[in-house]
Design a protein around this motif. Structure first.
Motif, PDB file in Angstrom:
ATOM      1  N   ALA A   3       0.834  -1.201   0.000  1.00 13.91           N
ATOM      2  CA  ALA A   3       0.000   0.000   0.000  1.00 13.91           C
ATOM      3  C   ALA A   3       0.867   1.249   0.000  1.00 13.91           C
ATOM      4  CB  ALA A   3      -0.916  -0.006   1.228  1.00 13.91           C
ATOM      5  N   SER A   4       2.072   1.164  -0.524  1.00 13.52           N
ATOM      6  CA  SER A   4       3.026   2.254  -0.417  1.00 13.52           C
ATOM      7  C   SER A   4       2.584   3.503  -1.161  1.00 13.52           C
ATOM      8  CB  SER A   4       4.388   1.794  -0.934  1.00 13.52           C
ATOM      9  OG  SER A   4       4.297   1.377  -2.288  1.00 13.52           O
ATOM     10  N   ARG A   5       1.691   3.371  -2.136  1.00 15.39           N
ATOM     11  CA  ARG A   5       1.271   4.538  -2.900  1.00 15.39           C
ATOM     12  C   ARG A   5       0.061   5.221  -2.285  1.00 15.39           C
ATOM     13  NH1 ARG A   5       1.539   1.324  -8.639  1.00 15.39           N
ATOM     14  NH2 ARG A   5       3.772   1.021  -8.703  1.00 15.39           N
ATOM     15  N   VAL A   6      -0.474   4.660  -1.225  1.00 16.81           N
ATOM     16  CA  VAL A   6      -1.617   5.258  -0.556  1.00 16.81           C
ATOM     17  C   VAL A   6      -1.108   5.989   0.668  1.00 16.81           C
ATOM     18  CG1 VAL A   6      -3.792   4.774   0.614  1.00 16.81           C
ATOM     19  CG2 VAL A   6      -3.128   3.438  -1.381  1.00 16.81           C
ATOM     20  N   PRO A   7      -1.514   7.253   0.864  1.00 16.55           N
ATOM     21  CA  PRO A   7      -0.979   8.020   1.985  1.00 16.55           C
ATOM     22  C   PRO A   7      -1.260   7.349   3.315  1.00 16.55           C
ATOM     23  CG  PRO A   7      -2.852   9.150   0.977  1.00 16.55           C
ATOM     24  CD  PRO A   7      -2.499   8.015   0.091  1.00 16.55           C
ATOM     25  N   ASP A   8      -0.224   7.189   4.150  1.00 13.88           N
ATOM     26  CA  ASP A   8      -0.346   6.474   5.399  1.00 13.88           C
ATOM     27  C   ASP A   8      -0.236   7.332   6.650  1.00 13.88           C
ATOM     28  OD1 ASP A   8       0.912   3.067   5.215  1.00 13.88           O
ATOM     29  OD2 ASP A   8      -1.112   3.864   5.374  1.00 13.88           O
ATOM     30  N   PRO A  78      -9.439  10.407   0.867  1.00 16.70           N
ATOM     31  CA  PRO A  78      -9.176  11.157  -0.374  1.00 16.70           C
ATOM     32  C   PRO A  78      -8.708  10.278  -1.527  1.00 16.70           C
ATOM     33  CG  PRO A  78      -8.239  12.295   1.522  1.00 16.70           C
ATOM     34  CD  PRO A  78      -8.663  10.941   1.998  1.00 16.70           C
ATOM     35  N   SER A  79      -8.130   9.114  -1.215  1.00 18.36           N
ATOM     36  CA  SER A  79      -7.583   8.242  -2.252  1.00 18.36           C
ATOM     37  C   SER A  79      -8.649   7.602  -3.122  1.00 18.36           C
ATOM     38  CB  SER A  79      -6.739   7.133  -1.615  1.00 18.36           C
ATOM     39  OG  SER A  79      -5.716   7.670  -0.829  1.00 18.36           O
ATOM     40  N   VAL A  80      -9.891   7.502  -2.633  1.00 20.75           N
ATOM     41  CA  VAL A  80     -10.935   6.843  -3.428  1.00 20.75           C
ATOM     42  C   VAL A  80     -11.673   7.820  -4.334  1.00 20.75           C
ATOM     43  CG1 VAL A  80     -11.240   5.144  -1.596  1.00 20.75           C
ATOM     44  CG2 VAL A  80     -12.848   7.059  -1.756  1.00 20.75           C
ATOM     45  N   GLU A 203      -4.856   0.912  -4.074  1.00 20.11           N
ATOM     46  CA  GLU A 203      -3.658   0.974  -4.919  1.00 20.11           C
ATOM     47  C   GLU A 203      -3.925   0.317  -6.273  1.00 20.11           C
ATOM     48  OE1 GLU A 203       0.984  -0.521  -5.145  1.00 20.11           O
ATOM     49  OE2 GLU A 203      -0.209  -0.983  -3.381  1.00 20.11           O
ATOM     50  N   MET A 204      -4.594  -0.837  -6.258  1.00 22.32           N
ATOM     51  CA  MET A 204      -4.923  -1.514  -7.509  1.00 22.32           C
ATOM     52  C   MET A 204      -5.810  -0.638  -8.386  1.00 22.32           C
ATOM     53  SD  MET A 204      -6.662  -5.287  -8.012  1.00 22.32           S
ATOM     54  CE  MET A 204      -8.226  -4.810  -7.243  1.00 22.32           C
ATOM     55  N   ALA A 205      -6.772   0.033  -7.765  1.00 24.50           N
ATOM     56  CA  ALA A 205      -7.666   0.913  -8.524  1.00 24.50           C
ATOM     57  C   ALA A 205      -6.904   2.094  -9.108  1.00 24.50           C
ATOM     58  CB  ALA A 205      -8.796   1.402  -7.618  1.00 24.50           C
ATOM     59  N   ARG A 206      -5.979   2.644  -8.338  1.00 20.83           N
ATOM     60  CA  ARG A 206      -5.196   3.771  -8.835  1.00 20.83           C
ATOM     61  C   ARG A 206      -4.303   3.339 -10.007  1.00 20.83           C
ATOM     62  NH1 ARG A 206      -5.145   8.301  -5.959  1.00 20.83           N
ATOM     63  NH2 ARG A 206      -3.011   8.862  -6.515  1.00 20.83           N
ATOM     64  N   ASP A 207      -3.779   2.128  -9.949  1.00 20.68           N
ATOM     65  CA  ASP A 207      -3.014   1.597 -11.078  1.00 20.68           C
ATOM     66  C   ASP A 207      -3.899   1.517 -12.322  1.00 20.68           C
ATOM     67  OD1 ASP A 207      -0.636   1.318  -9.726  1.00 20.68           O
ATOM     68  OD2 ASP A 207      -0.961  -0.781  -9.191  1.00 20.68           O
ATOM     69  N   ARG A 208      -5.105   1.001 -12.156  1.00 19.32           N
ATOM     70  CA  ARG A 208      -6.027   0.877 -13.282  1.00 19.32           C
ATOM     71  C   ARG A 208      -6.370   2.239 -13.873  1.00 19.32           C
ATOM     72  NH1 ARG A 208     -10.234  -2.573 -15.363  1.00 19.32           N
ATOM     73  NH2 ARG A 208      -9.840  -4.740 -14.787  1.00 19.32           N
ATOM     74  N   LEU A 211      -3.202   6.450 -12.073  1.00 17.66           N
ATOM     75  CA  LEU A 211      -2.862   7.450 -11.069  1.00 17.66           C
ATOM     76  C   LEU A 211      -1.802   6.950 -10.103  1.00 17.66           C
ATOM     77  CD1 LEU A 211      -6.475   8.653 -10.192  1.00 17.66           C
ATOM     78  CD2 LEU A 211      -4.815   9.794 -11.663  1.00 17.66           C
ATOM     79  N   ALA A 212      -1.053   5.929 -10.524  1.00 22.01           N
ATOM     80  CA  ALA A 212      -0.132   5.264  -9.606  1.00 22.01           C
ATOM     81  C   ALA A 212       0.933   6.191  -9.042  1.00 22.01           C
ATOM     82  CB  ALA A 212       0.539   4.085 -10.301  1.00 22.01           C
ATOM     83  N   THR A 213       1.338   7.192  -9.800  1.00 22.00           N
ATOM     84  CA  THR A 213       2.437   8.047  -9.332  1.00 22.00           C
ATOM     85  C   THR A 213       1.941   9.390  -8.803  1.00 22.00           C
ATOM     86  OG1 THR A 213       2.759   8.949 -11.569  1.00 22.00           O
ATOM     87  CG2 THR A 213       4.040   7.005 -10.955  1.00 22.00           C
ATOM     88  N   THR A 214       0.625   9.562  -8.716  1.00 20.71           N
ATOM     89  CA  THR A 214       0.072  10.844  -8.261  1.00 20.71           C
ATOM     90  C   THR A 214      -0.777  10.609  -7.027  1.00 20.71           C
ATOM     91  OG1 THR A 214      -0.019  11.599 -10.548  1.00 20.71           O
ATOM     92  CG2 THR A 214      -1.253  12.877  -8.930  1.00 20.71           C
ATOM     93  N   GLU A 215      -0.238  10.898  -5.856  1.00 19.16           N
ATOM     94  CA  GLU A 215      -0.989  10.690  -4.631  1.00 19.16           C
ATOM     95  C   GLU A 215      -1.964  11.841  -4.406  1.00 19.16           C
ATOM     96  OE1 GLU A 215       1.604  10.113  -1.375  1.00 19.16           O
ATOM     97  OE2 GLU A 215       2.336   8.169  -2.092  1.00 19.16           O
ATOM     98  N   PRO A 216      -3.146  11.543  -3.861  1.00 19.38           N
ATOM     99  CA  PRO A 216      -4.102  12.605  -3.555  1.00 19.38           C
ATOM    100  C   PRO A 216      -3.612  13.455  -2.390  1.00 19.38           C
ATOM    101  CG  PRO A 216      -4.843  10.525  -2.647  1.00 19.38           C
ATOM    102  CD  PRO A 216      -3.628  10.222  -3.473  1.00 19.38           C
TER     103      PRO A 216
END
Length: 232
Positions: A3-8, A78-80, A203-208, A211-216
């Motif tokens: 989940a590294s691309r999702v803000p933690d 915000p990620s969804v 993360e999977m949805a953002r890849d689809r 948006l994988a490299t653009t965090e909200p």
């Protein structure tokens, strides 16, 4: 999948999210209701800003997470937003990822139920044909192979019951069984596991969505203080 691309990072003050659906913010807010508010949509737990398969998972994770741990889900909200229309097969991908998270900790009965759903989604027991991504299918098949007893039971059950509806996905049922299986598992950290599942699917949805490299932007108190009480 990480989940590294999702803000933690967890702020000191978070929204006090509540279980279930709420008529208005005065009665509380669940994960997806706050997402609808942040997206500028009418108050709802099924906003247009998020794919319904992802929203369904988020509502379940929200509701099955204990009250004390639910605020930790808030930074994911915000990620969804903006993850919609993710294409055919995405609902089955969500289901397979949820099943993979649940298999290691779920009870035997739930493992068997998951096996039946996974076998059908993978096209191993009847005529249903998914459009899920090949990589997710491969990973799910390999994971299921490690639970040979559950897989064997699922194959026998499917043989007794016959084929299901050809065009009807089992995704919603699989997700519900998986989330319940994690929430009720005899493990010390079910809330963390539920959050990890939701983060992985985001993360999977953002890849689809590309948006994988653009965090909200992170969730800030100024965005939600007007409608939700706080937790520290």
């Amino acid at each position: 999948m990480s989940a590294s691309r999702v803000p933690d990072p967890v702020p000191d003050v978070l929204p006090m999210l509540a279980r279930g659906k709420h008529r208005n913010p005065r009665r509380g807010a669940c994960f997806m209701e706050l997402a609808s508010y942040l997206a500028g949509e009418p108050w709802t737990d099924s906003p247009a800003c998020t794919d319904e398969s992802l929203a369904h998972l988020a509502r379940l994770v929200n509701d099955f997470t204990p009250d004390a741990h639910r605020p930790a889900l808030a930074p994911l909200i915000p990620s969804v937003i903006g993850l919609r229309a993710l294409g055919p097969g995405f609902e089955d991908e969500v289901a397979l990822v949820a099943a993979m998270h649940a298999l290691p900790v779920a009870s035997m009965d739930r493992q068997r139920g998951l096996a039946v759903g996974m076998l059908r989604t993978l096209g191993l027991v009847d005529a249903y044909r998914t459009r899920a991504a090949a990589e997710v299918m491969r990973n799910a098949a390999l994971e299921l192979d490690t639970y040979a007893d559950a897989k064997r039971w699922g194959l026998a059950f499917a043989a007794r019951m016959g084929s299901g509806p050809v065009n009807q996905s089992s995704a919603q049922v699989i997700v519900e069984v998986a989330v319940r299986g994690i929430a009720e598992a005899c493990v010390p950290d079910p809330a963390n596991r539920l959050r990890a599942l939701l983060a992985d699917v985001i993360e999977m949805a953002r890849d689809r969505a590309g948006l994988a490299t653009t965090e909200p932007a992170p969730l800030t108190p100024q965005q939600w203080h007007a409608v939700v009480t706080t937790a520290r």
